[in-house]
Scaffold this active site. Structure first.
Site, PDB file in Angstrom:
ATOM      1  N   HIS A 132       0.836  -1.201   0.000  1.00  0.00           N
ATOM      2  CA  HIS A 132       0.000   0.000   0.000  1.00  0.00           C
ATOM      3  C   HIS A 132       0.872   1.253   0.000  1.00  0.00           C
ATOM      4  CE1 HIS A 132      -3.616  -2.268   0.388  1.00  0.00           C
ATOM      5  NE2 HIS A 132      -3.321  -2.742   1.587  1.00  0.00           N
ATOM      6  N   HIS A 133       0.223   2.408  -0.017  1.00  0.00           N
ATOM      7  CA  HIS A 133       0.904   3.699   0.065  1.00  0.00           C
ATOM      8  C   HIS A 133       0.282   4.462   1.227  1.00  0.00           C
ATOM      9  CE1 HIS A 133       2.257   7.746  -0.951  1.00  0.00           C
ATOM     10  NE2 HIS A 133       3.106   7.217  -1.813  1.00  0.00           N
ATOM     11  N   PRO A 134       1.096   5.146   2.046  1.00  0.00           N
ATOM     12  CA  PRO A 134       0.531   5.801   3.233  1.00  0.00           C
ATOM     13  C   PRO A 134      -0.467   6.913   2.920  1.00  0.00           C
ATOM     14  CG  PRO A 134       2.833   6.421   2.933  1.00  0.00           C
ATOM     15  CD  PRO A 134       2.563   5.297   1.989  1.00  0.00           C
ATOM     16  N   SER A 135      -0.419   7.482   1.721  1.00  0.00           N
ATOM     17  CA  SER A 135      -1.319   8.607   1.431  1.00  0.00           C
ATOM     18  C   SER A 135      -2.054   8.494   0.107  1.00  0.00           C
ATOM     19  CB  SER A 135      -0.527   9.925   1.465  1.00  0.00           C
ATOM     20  OG  SER A 135       0.576   9.867   0.576  1.00  0.00           O
ATOM     21  N   ARG A 155      -9.660   2.891   3.823  1.00  0.00           N
ATOM     22  CA  ARG A 155      -8.935   1.938   2.979  1.00  0.00           C
ATOM     23  C   ARG A 155      -9.442   0.498   3.109  1.00  0.00           C
ATOM     24  NH1 ARG A 155      -3.748   2.408   0.849  1.00  0.00           N
ATOM     25  NH2 ARG A 155      -3.088   3.925   2.425  1.00  0.00           N
TER      26      ARG A 155
END
Length: 386
Positions: A229-232, A286
């Site tokens: 995933h990506h934090p933002s 998410r």
């Protein structure tokens, strides 16, 4: 008009007292560009020769980082060998070294000493943590620098920080060394004087950690490991298709989000759902979002999803194994001859020039001490003008 082929480093003599990965990668770049590279090894050889036996009995890292060089065995603690190395360096353009902290100075090859003898010499010292400060004497293997710099804290899965699976600090330091030496060569062309280049693995990793560092210092919270995933950004990650394959998607703006909902999943109304209507909402929700994307992916095979994603101009890619990568249609390869005389294919150089052949062949991987006799004769005391 036919483009003339040239080798940009032709005529340069690069001497590298090197081991492991960072310095060998740097000097190998100059060998690929046409420089003469003399690799100085102890009688037992660069220990990277024994890292593994994966490449037809030879070490993968060594084959990758040492083709096209000449191997000279020297004992720099021996007076005669030390004198020989000084004679070689008196005629060299570049000297690279990555010995243990302080070792090069104790042996009488400090950068200042060398440039006093050869003012046009460019010296490049590669260390773990630099030459000053509390950590300057610390051993600095790639994994340890990944840990000290916080790289492992932003990699891996939630709750399970992870080492990056290749030696990125070594590799990055080698590439930074190349940049520094190139800058020094340009400066020498302007001033006719050599200079000193200092590189550390820690500084390299620290540079890459700038964004997480700014989040921690100025934003109040550092990114945590999020796997794929990506934090933002969301949706962002790998999702299973109906036929058991995995595709990764990366939705970077609202236009892509609208097209994903309408053109790929056929649910245009999801684009304006309050839970997912902007980037912040999608990240906050998410788990629900990922469950929705997972369900849609599971209804289609990989080929069908690739067609839909491509038509909607959504960024996607296969989550490949190394075996998959080895068959990738974009993978370019270049042959190289091993110490044994056998041939294998390495990944082709990532930088391509219009002045060079499309796929230039790499030089051979040298046997330990293969060129010692030739180089000793060439640089014998009586052979060097006073």
């Amino acid at each position: 008009m036919t483009q003339r082929t040239c080798k940009p480093y032709e005529g340069l003599l690069v001497v590298s007292l090197e081991q492991a990965v960072a310095a060998p990668l740097a000097s190998c770049h100059f060998a690929e560009g046409g420089a003469r590279v003399i690799k100085i090894e102890r009688d037992s050889g660069d220990f990277a020769r024994e890292y593994d036996k994966a490449v037809k009995g030879e070490a993968s890292y060594f084959v990758w980082a040492n083709h096209g060089k000449e191997s000279l065995c020297l004992d720099i603690k021996d007076a005669d060998d030390a004198a020989l190395l000084h004679r070689i360096l008196d005629r060299a353009d570049v000297f690279i070294q990555n010995l243990a902290p302080g070792a090069i100075a104790r042996a009488g090859f400090d950068a200042g000493v060398l440039r006093a003898r050869n003012p046009r010499l460019i010296t490049c010292d590669i260390s773990g943590y630099g030459e000053e400060g509390a950590y300057s004497e610390m051993k600095a293997y790639d994994f340890l620098v990944q840990c000290e710099s916080g790289l492992v804290s932003v990699n891996g899965a939630p709750g399970h920080p992870g080492r990056i699976g290749v030696s990125v600090c070594d590799i990055g330091a080698g590439m930074n060394a190349v940049i520094g030496i190139q800058q020094a060569l340009i400066a020498r062309a302007q001033t006719d004087e050599g200079s000193s280049v200092k590189i550390s693995l820690f500084d390299t990793a620290a540079d890459w950690m700038t964004v997480p560092l700014m989040h921690a210092v100025y934003g109040g919270k550092a990114p945590e490991p999020v796997g794929m995933h990506h934090p933002s950004i969301a949706p962002y990650g790998g999702f299973r298709t109906a036929d058991g394959q995995m595709l990764a998607i990366s939705i970077q703006n609202e236009r892509e989000w609208v097209r994903l909902c309408a053109d790929v999943f056929g649910e245009a109304e999801m684009a304006t759902d309050p839970r997912f209507c902007d980037a912040a909402a999608r990240v906050a929700n998410r788990p629900t979002l990922d469950a929705w994307v997972t369900a849609h992916f599971a209804r289609h095979g990989r080929a069908e999803l690739e067609r839909l994603l491509h038509q909607a101009t959504i960024a996607y890619g296969g989550v490949n194994s190394v075996e998959d990568f080895s068959r990738h249609p974009q993978l370019r390869r270049t042959p190289v001859t091993l110490e044994s005389g056998e041939e294998v294919e390495l990944v082709a150089a990532p930088v391509r020039h219009s002045f060079a052949p499309a796929n230039p062949r790499f030089g051979a991987v040298p046997r330990l001490g293969e060129h010692s006799e030739m180089i000793r004769a060439e640089f014998a005391a009586e052979a060097v003008p006073a």
